[in-house]
Scaffold this active site. Structure first.
Site, PDB file in Angstrom:
ATOM      1  N   GLY A   1      -4.058  -0.728   5.339  1.00  0.00           N
ATOM      2  CA  GLY A   1      -2.763  -0.377   4.779  1.00  0.00           C
ATOM      3  C   GLY A   1      -2.814  -0.225   3.272  1.00  0.00           C
ATOM      4  O   GLY A   1      -3.875  -0.276   2.648  1.00  0.00           O
TER       5      GLY A   1
ATOM      6  N   GLY B   1      -6.393   0.649   1.595  1.00  0.00           N
ATOM      7  CA  GLY B   1      -7.527   0.224   2.422  1.00  0.00           C
ATOM      8  C   GLY B   1      -7.310   0.647   3.852  1.00  0.00           C
ATOM      9  O   GLY B   1      -6.285   1.247   4.196  1.00  0.00           O
ATOM     10  N   GLY B   2      -8.280   0.325   4.701  1.00  0.00           N
ATOM     11  CA  GLY B   2      -8.198   0.721   6.104  1.00  0.00           C
ATOM     12  C   GLY B   2      -7.069   0.043   6.846  1.00  0.00           C
ATOM     13  O   GLY B   2      -6.637   0.500   7.882  1.00  0.00           O
TER      14      GLY B   2
ATOM     15  N   ASP C   1     -20.255  -8.998   7.128  1.00  0.00           N
ATOM     16  CA  ASP C   1     -20.241  -9.373   5.714  1.00  0.00           C
ATOM     17  C   ASP C   1     -19.642 -10.763   5.526  1.00  0.00           C
ATOM     18  O   ASP C   1     -18.776 -10.976   4.677  1.00  0.00           O
ATOM     19  CB  ASP C   1     -19.458  -8.342   4.898  1.00  0.00           C
ATOM     20  CG  ASP C   1     -19.823  -8.384   3.405  1.00  0.00           C
ATOM     21  OD1 ASP C   1     -20.892  -8.940   3.080  1.00  0.00           O
ATOM     22  OD2 ASP C   1     -19.055  -7.873   2.580  1.00  0.00           O
TER      23      ASP C   1
ATOM     24  N   GLY D   1      -3.482   0.073  -4.506  1.00  0.00           N
ATOM     25  CA  GLY D   1      -4.697   0.520  -3.837  1.00  0.00           C
ATOM     26  C   GLY D   1      -4.445   0.763  -2.360  1.00  0.00           C
ATOM     27  O   GLY D   1      -3.391   0.417  -1.827  1.00  0.00           O
TER      28      GLY D   1
ATOM     29  N   VAL E   1      -1.498  -1.393  -0.658  1.00  0.00           N
ATOM     30  CA  VAL E   1      -1.129  -2.590  -1.413  1.00  0.00           C
ATOM     31  C   VAL E   1      -0.263  -2.169  -2.602  1.00  0.00           C
ATOM     32  O   VAL E   1      -0.629  -1.271  -3.359  1.00  0.00           O
ATOM     33  CB  VAL E   1      -2.379  -3.345  -1.910  1.00  0.00           C
ATOM     34  CG1 VAL E   1      -1.965  -4.594  -2.678  1.00  0.00           C
ATOM     35  CG2 VAL E   1      -3.275  -3.706  -0.742  1.00  0.00           C
TER      36      VAL E   1
END
Length: 597
Positions: A355, A352-353, A397, A350, A357
Site C-alpha cells: 500500500g 510499497g507492495g 530476509d 512512499g 504511506v
C-alpha cells in the site's frame, strides 16, 4: 494318514482362533466401559470426545486386551477389521490441532508419548523405534516436515512411529469411476474410516468417505506389510489424539472392531449428533415474530438515517480479523482521514507492495505520524509463514532490523518485500540469491532456492545477534572479519558459552534461558539444512513443550556451523545495491509479495 493328521491340525488351529476372536460395536458411547486418559470423556449426548478446548493428548482404549496371535505360534498375526465414524472441529475454520489416530498398542495410555505432532503415540527419542510395537492409522491435520508429512490434510499408515510407511491426501474414490474426491479432515463433518488387515495376504487397506457415501470399492491406501513382527500376542486397540496451538475437538461417534472377520456395520441412524456450530437455534418468536414487529419501526427510522449514512460512508471502515487483537490501540478511520488531509497525494511519503504511506498530523495531539493505507482486497498482510496456511510463505530476509517491537516488547516480523509463496510439498522456483549477507544460508548462496530451512538459518543468526549484541559478520581491531557463529562456538568449545553474551545484560538474567538461546542459535545455524529444527520446533523449545536435543561438541564442528563468507559476492553486491537497511542487502526478483513493510 498324513493328510488326516494335517486336517486335524488345521481344525485345531481354526478352533483355537475362533475361541480367541474378539468382536464389538459401539453405535454411540453411553458411558461405555472404555479406558480413558487425558481429557477424553463421554459427552451427555453419547459422543466420545478425545480432546476439547485444551492443549493436551488423550487416549481411549477398549478395556480388555485383544489376542492377535495363536498361543502356539507367534509367527502369524490374525486378520482384523475396524471401522469408525469421526469428526474434527477447531475453533478456527482453517487451522486445527495435530490430529487423531486409530491405534494398536502393547499398553493402554502409551506412557512417555508427546502430545503435539506425535499424536500421543511416541516422542522425539523413540519415534520409529522398532521396539515400540505400535500400529496406527493417522488422520493428520498439520504439516510436520520433520516427520515427512506430505501435507496438512492426509491419512497415513504408521508402524512404530509417526513417519508414515504410506500416506495420501484425504479423500475417496467415488463409485462408477467418479474419480477422486478431496475431503477436508477439519471440516467438522462426520466421516467414516475402514481399516482392514488380511493376515494371509499380508496387506493393509485404509478407506475414507463421508458418512453419506457407501464404502468406496477402491481403498485410499494399500500397503503390503507383514504385521507379525509388529503385533504382540495380545494388544490394546483404541484411539489417540492431540492438540497444539490451535484448540481442537476430536470426536468418535461410533466404532466397530473384529479379529478374523469383518467388523460389523455401524448403524449410522443410531449415532449421536455433533454439537451445533454457531450456538443455539433461535426460537420462532425471535426468528420470525420480532423481525415482523420491527419492520414498522425500521421504516419510520429509514428517512432519518439516509442523511447520516451518506455522511458516514465517507469515513466507513472495516475491521479485519487480525485487527481485533489491537482494539484499544486503533485509530478511527475518520481521524486518519483528517490527519492525512483526505490521503492527498501531496502527503504521500512512499509506495510499497502492501500500500501507500502518507504523512499525517493527529488533530488531537498534533503528533506527526505515518499512515499506511492497505487494500482490504489484498491478502498479502496475513503473517502464516512456513506452516498453518494453504501455501508456504518464505520470508527470505529474517534479520534484526526487520523485527518490530511494540510498547510491551512483543516482536513482529516485518518487511515481506522479498517473501515468496509456493505450495506445500513443492520446490520453490527461486534461482536468485536475495537477502542480507550474514543471514544467508550456505545452500541458498549456492542454489538461490528459498526454503523454510534458509529462514531458520537466518533466525539462528538473529538469535545470536540479539544474545551477543554483535552483528553476524563484523570487524574487531586488527583481527579482521569476525563470524559471530564461529565466535559463539569457540566460547562453547572453551566451556564458557556465556562469555559470548551481550555485556549490557549485566547480571540480571537467567542462565538457563540465555544458554538455550545460544544453543538454539547454533542449532539453527547448522550448515546442513536437514539438521536444523523447524520453526514449529523452535517455538516448542522456547515454550518448554519439548526438550532441546542434547548438543555435543563431538557431534558438531566449526565446519557444521558457519556463515557464507564474502568471497564470490563482491561483483554481485555492486550490481544489486540496496538502501533499505544497513549492511549488504540484495534486491528481490519480482514476487507475489513484493515491496512494502
Amino acid at each position: 494318514m498324513a493328510a488326516m493328521f494335517f486336517k486335524l491340525v488345521m481344525l485345531i488351529q481354526a478352533t483355537l482362533a475362533a475361541a480367541q476372536n474378539v468382536s464389538f460395536i459401539y453405535n454411540g458411547f453411553r458411558s461405555e466401559n472404555l479406558s480413558l486418559d487425558g481429557v477424553a470423556q463421554f459427552t451427555p449426548n453419547s459422543l466420545l470426545m478425545l480432546t476439547n478446548d485444551s492443549q493436551d493428548k488423550s487416549h481411549a482404549f477398549y478395556p480388555n486386551p485383544v489376542t492377535f496371535k495363536n498361543s502356539y505360534s507367534d509367527t502369524i498375526a490374525f486378520s482384523f477389521s475396524t471401522t469408525f465414524v469421526f469428526a474434527i472441529r477447531s475453533v478456527y475454520a482453517t487451522l486445527s490441532g495435530h490430529g487423531m489416530a486409530f491405534v494398536i498398542s502393547p499398553t493402554r495410555g502409551i506412557p512417555g508419548a508427546f502430545p503435539p505432532q506425535y499424536l500421543g503415540l511416541c516422542n522425539n527419542t523413540n519415534n520409529s523405534n522398532e521396539t515400540n510395537c505400535v500400529f496406527a492409522v493417522e488422520l493428520d491435520t498439520i504439516l510436520n516436515n520433520e516427520l515427512g508429512d506430505i501435507n496438512n490434510n492426509h491419512v497415513g499408515i504408521d508402524i512404530n512411529g509417526l513417519r508414515s510407511e504410506k500416506s495420501a491426501p484425504a479423500g475417496y474414490y467415488a463409485p462408477n469411476n467418479g474419480g477422486f474426491r478431496n475431503l477436508t479432515l477439519i471440516s467438522g463433518q462426520p466421516m467414516q474410516v475402514w481399516v482392514e488387515y488380511d493376515g494371509a495376504k499380508k496387506k493393509i487397506d485404509v478407506t475414507l468417505a463421508p458418512i453419506v457415501v457407501d464404502k468406496p470399492q477402491i481403498p485410499l491406501l494399500s500397503l503390503k506389510r507383514d504385521l507379525s513382527m509388529v503385533l504382540n500376542k495380545t494388544m490394546y486397540v483404541g484411539f489417540s489424539a492431540s492438540t497444539g496451538s490451535f484448540l481442537t475437538s476430536h470426536y468418535v461417534l461410533g466404532w466397530s472392531f473384529a479379529t478374523n472377520g469383518q467388523a460389523r456395520e455401524i448403524v449410522l441412524s443410531q449415532l449421536p449428533k455433533l454439537p451445533r456450530i454457531g450456538g443455539k437455534k433461535r426460537s420462532n418468536l425471535v426468528a420470525i415474530g420480532v423481525p415482523v414487529m420491527s419492520v414498522s419501526l425500521v421504516l419510520l427510522a429509514i428517512s432519518g438515517l439516509i442523511y447520516g449514512i451518506r455522511r458516514m460512508k465517507k469515513f466507513a471502515e472495516l475491521l479485519e480479523d487480525w485487527e481485533l487483537e489491537y482494539g484499544p490501540q486503533r485509530f478511527k478511520y475518520k481521524e486518519l482521514y483528517i490527519a492525512t488531509k483526505g490521503f492527498k497525494e501531496k502527503e504521500l511519503l512512499g509506495t510499497g507492495g502492501f500500500g501507500k504511506v502518507y504523512r499525517g498530523i493527529l488533530p488531537s495531539s498534533k503528533t506527526e505520524i505515518a499512515v499506511k493505507r492497505v487494500s482490504h482486497d489484498s491478502r498479502q498482510g496475513m503473517f502464516y509463514l512456513h506452516e498453518g496456511w494453504e501455501q508456504v510463505v518464505v520470508h527470505r530476509d529474517v534479520k534484526a532490523s526487520n523485527v518490530l517491537l511494540d510498547e510491551e516488547l512483543n516482536g513482529r516480523l516485518g518487511d515481506f518485500g522479498l517473501a515468496r509463496l509456493y505450495d506445500h510439498g513443492k520446490d520453490p522456483q527461486t534461482t536468485r540469491v536475495v537477502g542480507t549477507l550474514g543471514y544467508l544460508a550456505p545452500e541458498h548462496t549456492r542454489s538461490g532456492k528459498a526454503t523454510t530451512q534458509a529462514d531458520v538459518f537466518s533466525f539462528g543468526a538473529f538469535l545470536l545477534e540479539v544474545a551477543c549484541g554483535r552483528r553476524p559478520i563484523g570487524t574487531q581491531g586488527q583481527d579482521g572479519e569476525i563470524i559471530l557463529v564461529d565466535w559463539v562456538f569457540s566460547c562453547w568449545k572453551r566451556g564458557n558459552i556465556l562469555e559470548a553474551r551481550d555485556p549490557n545484560l549485566g547480571t540480571e538474567f537467567i542462565v538457563e534461558e540465555v544458554e538455550l538461546v545460544f544453543k538454539l542459535g547454533l542449532l539453527c545455524s547448522h550448515s546442513v539444512p536437514s539438521a536444523r529444527p523447524s520453526m514449529r520446533q523452535v517455538v516448542q523449545y522456547f515454550e518448554g513443550d519439548i526438550p532441546l536435543p542434547e548438543l555435543s561438541l563431538d557431534g558438531l564442528s566449526a565446519r557444521d556451523l558457519t556463515f557464507p563468507h564474502h568471497e564470490g559476492f563482491d561483483d554481485f553486491v555492486k550490481s544489486y545495491p540496496s538502501s533499505t537497511s544497513k549492511g549488504t542487502s540484495y534486491v528481490p526478483e519480482p514476487t507475489l509479495l513484493s515491496g512494502g513493510r
